[in-house]
Design a protein around this motif. Structure first.
Motif, short mmCIF file in Angstrom:
data_model
loop_
_atom_site.label_atom_id
_atom_site.label_comp_id
_atom_site.label_asym_id
_atom_site.label_seq_id
_atom_site.Cartn_x
_atom_site.Cartn_y
_atom_site.Cartn_z
N VAL A 128 0.86 -1.18 0.00
CA VAL A 128 0.00 0.00 0.00
C VAL A 128 0.90 1.24 0.00
O VAL A 128 1.73 1.41 0.90
CB VAL A 128 -0.93 0.02 1.22
CG1 VAL A 128 -1.77 1.29 1.24
CG2 VAL A 128 -1.84 -1.21 1.24
N LEU A 129 0.75 2.07 -1.02
CA LEU A 129 1.57 3.28 -1.14
C LEU A 129 1.01 4.39 -0.28
O LEU A 129 -0.19 4.71 -0.36
CB LEU A 129 1.64 3.74 -2.59
CG LEU A 129 2.20 2.75 -3.61
CD1 LEU A 129 2.30 3.41 -4.98
CD2 LEU A 129 3.57 2.24 -3.17
N THR A 171 1.69 -3.71 -5.66
CA THR A 171 0.93 -2.56 -5.17
C THR A 171 -0.57 -2.80 -5.32
O THR A 171 -1.04 -3.08 -6.43
CB THR A 171 1.31 -1.28 -5.93
OG1 THR A 171 2.73 -1.08 -5.86
CG2 THR A 171 0.61 -0.06 -5.33
N LYS A 172 -1.31 -2.69 -4.23
CA LYS A 172 -2.77 -2.85 -4.29
C LYS A 172 -3.49 -1.52 -4.15
O LYS A 172 -4.46 -1.27 -4.86
CB LYS A 172 -3.25 -3.82 -3.21
CG LYS A 172 -4.76 -4.04 -3.24
CD LYS A 172 -5.19 -5.36 -2.64
CE LYS A 172 -5.20 -6.47 -3.66
NZ LYS A 172 -5.75 -7.72 -3.11
N TRP A 173 -3.04 -0.66 -3.24
CA TRP A 173 -3.71 0.60 -2.96
C TRP A 173 -2.71 1.76 -2.99
O TRP A 173 -1.55 1.59 -2.66
CB TRP A 173 -4.35 0.60 -1.57
CG TRP A 173 -5.60 -0.19 -1.38
CD1 TRP A 173 -5.71 -1.43 -0.81
CD2 TRP A 173 -6.94 0.21 -1.71
NE1 TRP A 173 -7.02 -1.82 -0.76
CE2 TRP A 173 -7.81 -0.83 -1.30
CE3 TRP A 173 -7.49 1.35 -2.30
CZ2 TRP A 173 -9.18 -0.78 -1.47
CZ3 TRP A 173 -8.87 1.41 -2.47
CH2 TRP A 173 -9.71 0.35 -2.06
N PHE A 174 -3.23 2.91 -3.33
CA PHE A 174 -2.55 4.19 -3.12
C PHE A 174 -3.47 5.03 -2.24
O PHE A 174 -4.62 5.29 -2.60
CB PHE A 174 -2.31 4.88 -4.46
CG PHE A 174 -1.87 6.33 -4.36
CD1 PHE A 174 -0.75 6.69 -3.62
CD2 PHE A 174 -2.58 7.33 -5.02
CE1 PHE A 174 -0.35 8.02 -3.53
CE2 PHE A 174 -2.19 8.66 -4.95
CZ PHE A 174 -1.06 9.01 -4.20
N ILE A 175 -2.99 5.40 -1.04
CA ILE A 175 -3.78 6.22 -0.13
C ILE A 175 -3.46 7.69 -0.37
O ILE A 175 -2.30 8.09 -0.34
CB ILE A 175 -3.52 5.85 1.34
CG1 ILE A 175 -3.94 4.40 1.61
CG2 ILE A 175 -4.28 6.78 2.28
CD1 ILE A 175 -3.72 3.93 3.04
N GLY A 228 -0.83 -6.27 5.27
CA GLY A 228 -0.11 -5.73 4.12
C GLY A 228 1.20 -5.07 4.50
O GLY A 228 1.60 -5.06 5.67
N GLU A 229 1.85 -4.49 3.50
CA GLU A 229 3.13 -3.81 3.70
C GLU A 229 3.01 -2.36 3.27
O GLU A 229 2.76 -2.07 2.10
CB GLU A 229 4.24 -4.49 2.88
CG GLU A 229 4.51 -5.94 3.25
CD GLU A 229 4.99 -6.10 4.69
OE1 GLU A 229 5.66 -5.18 5.20
OE2 GLU A 229 4.70 -7.15 5.28
N PRO A 230 3.17 -1.43 4.22
CA PRO A 230 3.18 -0.01 3.83
C PRO A 230 4.47 0.34 3.08
O PRO A 230 5.56 -0.07 3.49
CB PRO A 230 3.10 0.74 5.15
CG PRO A 230 3.53 -0.23 6.20
CD PRO A 230 3.33 -1.61 5.67
N VAL A 231 4.32 1.06 1.97
CA VAL A 231 5.47 1.52 1.18
C VAL A 231 5.36 3.04 1.10
O VAL A 231 4.33 3.56 0.66
CB VAL A 231 5.47 0.91 -0.23
CG1 VAL A 231 6.58 1.51 -1.08
CG2 VAL A 231 5.62 -0.61 -0.15
N PHE A 232 6.40 3.73 1.54
CA PHE A 232 6.31 5.18 1.67
C PHE A 232 6.85 5.89 0.42
O PHE A 232 7.92 5.56 -0.09
CB PHE A 232 7.06 5.63 2.92
CG PHE A 232 6.51 4.99 4.17
CD1 PHE A 232 5.22 5.27 4.58
CD2 PHE A 232 7.25 4.07 4.89
CE1 PHE A 232 4.69 4.66 5.70
CE2 PHE A 232 6.73 3.45 6.01
CZ PHE A 232 5.45 3.75 6.43
#
Length: 399
Positions: free
Chosen positions: A118-119, A164-168, A137-141
């Protein structure tokens, strides 16, 4: 292995709540403390909204409701999305949760498989990474420009992987108050169009808290081709001064909304029935208090930005929205306090400021970007003036 789940070892308690609690404890012990940590408007909930809640109680609307919201509130949300964002949803595409946080969490739990990424742009609201971790999941900064607090299209594109599944996306942002212009947002949505496996989760909680000539836009509004893979999230907490009522909502694809309802049905079930009827009035009723509230917030923003930029070693950009500023204290790192403490991190700065001057702020590292700190200006002008004078005094005392 201990009794507590291993997954919790990956999660940190909320830094903003920790600062607020610490300030409360010091105040209870007799210290003169000014808390600038809470992200909560100091205005009272408008009278028409309170009366709608009282009427709901009087009419006996105090029973269980549909798991993810009463039809009347879902319809009000549909009308709000159409009116404010030019987004068309059916009520079957709407979910209502116990605050915006639950809505985001339900979406993550409903969609994330182990290893999914998740970005999250930095600086970020403290709960995003931990919610991702709790969901498996794994947060990606994605690191923003430290001057503007905004990410570039190139940085977003580079961060996307097959996992990558989501972009917040949060604009205006907590903690920085930075808001993306329509053109800046279009540049990001152009990148997302190239990656059809990436879904977009917006956090539009500060939509109505914007200043000067800034105009709010949301991704599915700017790029309609992203509508089918965007969850547009919002709530009544900030603009309507309803933080304690705990109502958040979202519009999105029907299959995702149904999956989120399944999560909610087996966790909390429906949000408070009385709060839901109050939220119907918030969205359908008069909006006339928003503009004067914003004028008050803008005056406080300008005061705080001016006073913090007069403090030795601080640099405070002017935010487009929300009710936070996120000044840099980088120039103070390595300085020594009168008590002999060398400031090595923004956490040191916040701790020493609280100890020396009784001003509670949140360290920027809690939001993924430092050395900075967050100040909430959702409090009285008198308290803000006094707090900024104390911050100026503290900064001047450093050697």
């Amino acid at each position: 292995m201990g009794f507590i789940a291993d997954a919790l070892s990956r999660v940190k308690p909320s830094a903003t709540i920790a600062v607020t609690n610490k300030a409360r404890e010091l105040r209870a012990a007799g210290r003169d403390v000014i808390g600038l940590g809470a992200g909560e408007p100091d205005f009272d909930t408008p009278e028409n909204i309170k009366q709608a809640a009282i009427q709901a109680i009087s009419e006996g609307k105090t029973k269980y409701t549909a798991v993810d919201g009463i039809p009347e509130l879902k319809q009000a949300i549909c009308e709000k999305f159409k009116r404010d964002n030019s987004l068309t949803y059916e009520t079957s595409q709407i979910t209502v949760g116990t605050g915006g946080k639950q809505v985001l969490y339900n979406a993550l739990v409903a969609t994330i498989n182990p290893g999914d990424e998740v970005l999250i742009p930095t600086p970020y609201w403290v709960s995003y990474p931990d919610m991702v971790l709790l969901a498996g999941g794994e947060p990606v900064f994605v690191h923003a420009d430290p001057k503007t607090f905004k990410i570039t299209p190139e940085a977003l594109d580079k961060a996307i992987t097959p996992k990558t599944k989501w972009f917040i996306f949060n604009s205006p942002s907590n903690p920085s108050g930075a808001g993306y212009t329509r053109d800046e947002l279009k540049a990001l949505t152009d990148v997302l169009l190239k990656h059809p496996h990436v879904w977009i989760m917006t956090d539009d909680m500060y939509e109505h808290l914007v200043y000067d000539d800034y105009e709010f836009t949301t991704p599915a509004q700017v790029e309609p081709q992203l509508y089918e893979r965007t969850l547009t999230c919002n709530g009544v907490s900030k603009a309507y001064s309803m933080t304690g009522w705990r109502i958040g909502y979202a519009g999105g694809p029907q299959n995702l909304i149904k999956a989120m309802a399944k999560i909610q049905s087996q966790s909390t079930s429906n949000p408070c029935s009385i709060s839901q009827w109050a939220a119907v009035e918030a969205l359908n009723g008069t909006q006339e208090f928003i503009a004067p509230n914003n004028e008050t917030f803008k005056g406080r923003r300008d005061l705080v930005v001016s006073m913090l930029n007069q403090a030795a070693g601080l640099e405070c950009p002017v935010p487009e929205g929300a009710f936070y500023v996120f000044p840099s204290c980088a120039a103070l790192m390595g300085k020594t306090t009168p008590s002999g403490k060398v400031l090595e991190t923004d956490t040191d700065f916040a701790s020493e400021l609280l100890e020396a001057e009784g001003v509670a702020v949140v360290p920027g590292s809690a939001f993924g970007l430092g050395p900075n700190f967050r100040v909430s200006y959702a409090t009285s002008t008198e308290a803000l003036t006094k707090a900024c004078e104390r911050i100026q005094r503290f900064c001047a005392s450093l050697k």
